[in-house]
Design an enzyme around this catalytic site. Structure first.
Site, PDB file in Angstrom:
ATOM      1  N   GLY A   5      -3.436   9.175  21.773  1.00  0.00           N
ATOM      2  CA  GLY A   5      -2.487   8.650  22.302  1.00  0.00           C
ATOM      3  C   GLY A   5      -2.728   8.806  23.794  1.00  0.00           C
ATOM      4  O   GLY A   5      -2.833   7.966  24.775  1.00  0.00           O
TER       5      GLY A   5
ATOM      6  N   GLU B 223      -6.091   7.651  24.525  1.00  0.00           N
ATOM      7  CA  GLU B 223      -5.917   6.161  24.805  1.00  0.00           C
ATOM      8  C   GLU B 223      -5.051   5.949  25.996  1.00  0.00           C
ATOM      9  O   GLU B 223      -4.979   4.722  26.914  1.00  0.00           O
ATOM     10  CB  GLU B 223      -5.159   5.606  23.889  1.00  0.00           C
ATOM     11  CG  GLU B 223      -5.798   5.741  22.175  1.00  0.00           C
ATOM     12  CD  GLU B 223      -5.206   5.150  21.433  1.00  0.00           C
ATOM     13  OE1 GLU B 223      -4.532   6.203  20.945  1.00  0.00           O
ATOM     14  OE2 GLU B 223      -5.222   4.463  20.511  1.00  0.00           O
TER      15      GLU B 223
HETATM   16  N1  CAA Z   1       3.281  15.753  18.866  1.00  0.00           N
HETATM   17  C1  CAA Z   1       4.555  16.365  19.085  1.00  0.00           C
HETATM   18  N2  CAA Z   1       4.636  17.685  19.164  1.00  0.00           N
HETATM   19  C2  CAA Z   1       3.365  18.082  19.697  1.00  0.00           C
HETATM   20  C3  CAA Z   1       2.039  17.519  19.325  1.00  0.00           C
HETATM   21  C4  CAA Z   1       1.973  15.661  19.238  1.00  0.00           C
HETATM   22  N3  CAA Z   1       1.512  14.523  18.910  1.00  0.00           N
HETATM   23  N4  CAA Z   1       1.004  18.174  20.361  1.00  0.00           N
HETATM   24  C5  CAA Z   1       1.625  19.699  19.949  1.00  0.00           C
HETATM   25  N5  CAA Z   1       2.488  19.094  19.744  1.00  0.00           N
HETATM   26  C6  CAA Z   1       3.929  20.324  19.964  1.00  0.00           C
HETATM   27  C7  CAA Z   1       3.041  21.079  18.728  1.00  0.00           C
HETATM   28  O1  CAA Z   1       4.174  21.423  17.527  1.00  0.00           O
HETATM   29  C8  CAA Z   1       4.337  22.702  19.044  1.00  0.00           C
HETATM   30  O2  CAA Z   1       5.833  22.789  19.272  1.00  0.00           O
HETATM   31  P1  CAA Z   1       6.386  23.928  18.640  1.00  0.00           P
HETATM   32  O3  CAA Z   1       5.854  25.153  19.544  1.00  0.00           O
HETATM   33  O4  CAA Z   1       7.551  23.111  18.270  1.00  0.00           O
HETATM   34  O5  CAA Z   1       5.759  24.612  17.558  1.00  0.00           O
HETATM   35  C9  CAA Z   1       3.824  22.010  21.141  1.00  0.00           C
HETATM   36  O6  CAA Z   1       3.863  21.089  20.849  1.00  0.00           O
HETATM   37  C10 CAA Z   1       2.589  23.261  21.265  1.00  0.00           C
HETATM   38  O7  CAA Z   1       1.454  22.905  20.583  1.00  0.00           O
HETATM   39  P2  CAA Z   1       0.103  24.146  19.515  1.00  0.00           P
HETATM   40  O8  CAA Z   1       1.256  25.382  18.861  1.00  0.00           O
HETATM   41  O9  CAA Z   1      -0.045  23.365  18.363  1.00  0.00           O
HETATM   42  O10 CAA Z   1      -0.325  24.456  20.602  1.00  0.00           O
HETATM   43  P3  CAA Z   1      -1.843  24.957  20.435  1.00  0.00           P
HETATM   44  O11 CAA Z   1      -2.266  24.861  22.011  1.00  0.00           O
HETATM   45  O12 CAA Z   1      -2.384  25.905  19.957  1.00  0.00           O
HETATM   46  O13 CAA Z   1      -2.632  23.327  20.198  1.00  0.00           O
HETATM   47  C11 CAA Z   1      -3.427  21.216  20.581  1.00  0.00           C
HETATM   48  C12 CAA Z   1      -3.195  22.411  21.419  1.00  0.00           C
HETATM   49  C13 CAA Z   1      -4.720  21.260  19.237  1.00  0.00           C
HETATM   50  C14 CAA Z   1      -3.446  20.831  20.992  1.00  0.00           C
HETATM   51  C15 CAA Z   1      -2.107  20.948  18.824  1.00  0.00           C
HETATM   52  O14 CAA Z   1      -1.200  20.778  19.063  1.00  0.00           O
HETATM   53  C16 CAA Z   1      -3.010  19.605  18.141  1.00  0.00           C
HETATM   54  O15 CAA Z   1      -3.833  19.383  17.937  1.00  0.00           O
HETATM   55  N6  CAA Z   1      -1.599  18.790  18.414  1.00  0.00           N
HETATM   56  C17 CAA Z   1      -2.036  17.519  17.565  1.00  0.00           C
HETATM   57  C18 CAA Z   1      -2.766  16.710  18.515  1.00  0.00           C
HETATM   58  C19 CAA Z   1      -2.902  15.421  18.269  1.00  0.00           C
HETATM   59  O16 CAA Z   1      -3.099  14.782  16.803  1.00  0.00           O
HETATM   60  N7  CAA Z   1      -3.334  13.820  18.600  1.00  0.00           N
HETATM   61  C20 CAA Z   1      -3.239  12.574  17.822  1.00  0.00           C
HETATM   62  C21 CAA Z   1      -1.447  12.182  17.397  1.00  0.00           C
HETATM   63  S1  CAA Z   1      -1.350  10.489  16.389  1.00  0.00           S
HETATM   64  C22 CAA Z   1      -2.320   9.846  17.683  1.00  0.00           C
HETATM   65  O17 CAA Z   1      -1.635   9.636  18.795  1.00  0.00           O
HETATM   66  C23 CAA Z   1      -1.242   7.795  17.276  1.00  0.00           C
HETATM   67  C24 CAA Z   1      -2.130   6.889  18.712  1.00  0.00           C
HETATM   68  O18 CAA Z   1      -3.112   6.384  18.405  1.00  0.00           O
HETATM   69  C25 CAA Z   1      -1.383   6.617  19.000  1.00  0.00           C
END
Ligand code: CAA
Length: 259
Positions: free
Chosen positions: A110, A113
């Site tokens: 998102g 997006e």
């Molecule tokens: N939603 C909720 N929480 C999230 C998040 C998300 N999309 N991305 C990161 N966070 C949170 C993590 O859970 C973490 O929280 P805690 O400390 O409570 O565990 C905090 O943010 C820090 O994140 P990381 O520890 O994971 O940080 P990192 O540097 O190790 O990794 C990252 C960074 C690669 C961006 C990883 O956080 C990640 O893969 N995030 C998800 C990315 C993703 O899949 N996005 C798509 C979401 S679905 C969507 O967007 C649908 C749509 O079309 C609208």
């Protein structure tokens, strides 16, 4: 209006909207979408605002929709819960003035997006883009399957959406996902510079040029040409058109008033 998940700053005609959930890498939950939609309406109607910047700050743009909020949704919840992002993004896309995404760090799902509904994207060299939804067992649900192929072509969009892989700022520039890449420590300055360049133009001409492009992309070429001609003709009713052409003839910079 008071917001909790975004910061809004207006200075010298430029509004900067900063996503403000750093503890979750600016993940976009329902409240963020609602507030983004509301601020888009507010800034769109504010005559003192001539350009809008959307950013996540210096470290991260946004890591996507809030996965923890989505994890246990039913199909019915998802169908209804998907609407705030659509409302927000379509309200941002139709702000009648230039909107610039200023991107450092992750712009995922998102978050990516959200950059697509902005008119122009400037990336720091730290930026990383991706649509990783496929790795969560879903697909991009806030316009990614529609706006990304329109911007960079279906082949490249499919590669990004099918793999869920991230690309860096240089690759994003190469495929046409961003307009410009700048060193991370110059992102704010370079974004403001571009916003000010746009803001110095006539507000009505900017609005109609944006409308001609965006509406035209939904039409066939002939209908688009007709629409462009209507927008073009309408501008001859503005003071800015008289001023712009008079200033050219008098060899001085124009002083546009946005009317
Ligand atoms: N939603 C909720 N929480 C999230 C998040 C998300 N999309 N991305 C990161 N966070 C949170 C993590 O859970 C973490 O929280 P805690 O400390 O409570 O565990 C905090 O943010 C820090 O994140 P990381 O520890 O994971 O940080 P990192 O540097 O190790 O990794 C990252 C960074 C690669 C961006 C990883 O956080 C990640 O893969 N995030 C998800 C990315 C993703 O899949 N996005 C798509 C979401 S679905 C969507 O967007 C649908 C749509 O079309 C609208």
């Amino acid at each position: 209006m008071a917001y909790e998940t975004i910061l809004v700053d207006i200075a010298d005609g430029i509004a900067t909207v900063t996503l403000n959930r750093p503890e979750v890498l600016n993940a976009l939950n329902g409240q963020v979408f609602n507030e983004l939609g509301d601020v888009a309406l507010e800034l769109g109607a504010d005559r003192s605002v001539q350009a809008v910047i959307i950013t996540g700050g210096d470290k991260v743009f946004a890591a996507g929709a809030d996965i923890k909020q989505m994890a246990n949704l039913s199909t019915v919840d998802a169908a209804i819960g998907g609407r705030p992002s659509h409302r927000a993004f379509s309200l941002i896309e139709t702000i009648p003035k230039p909107v610039i995404a200023s991107i450092a760090g992750f712009a995922l799902g998102g978050g990516c997006e959200l950059t697509l509904v902005c008119d122009v994207r400037i990336a720091a060299d730290s930026a990383q883009f991706g649509l990783p939804e496929i790795k969560l067992g879903i697909l991009p649900g806030a316009g990614g399957t529609q706006r990304l192929p329109r911007l960079i072509g279906a082949g490249k969009a499919k590669e990004l959406i099918f793999s869920g892989d991230f690309i860096n700022a240089d690759e994003a520039l190469r495929v046409g996902l961003v307009n410009k890449v700048v060193p991370a420590d110059q992102l704010r300055e370079e974004t403001l510079k571009m916003a000010k360049r746009f803001a110095a133009r006539g507000a009505v001409a900017l609005h109609l040029a944006k409308s001609a492009i965006d509406e035209g992309l939904r039409m066939d070429l002939e209908a688009g040409m007709q629409y462009e001609h209507k927008c073009f003709s309408l501008l001859f009713a503005t003071e800015d058109q008289k001023e712009g052409m008079r200033a050219f003839i008098e060899k001085r910079p124009p002083d546009f008033k946005g009317r």
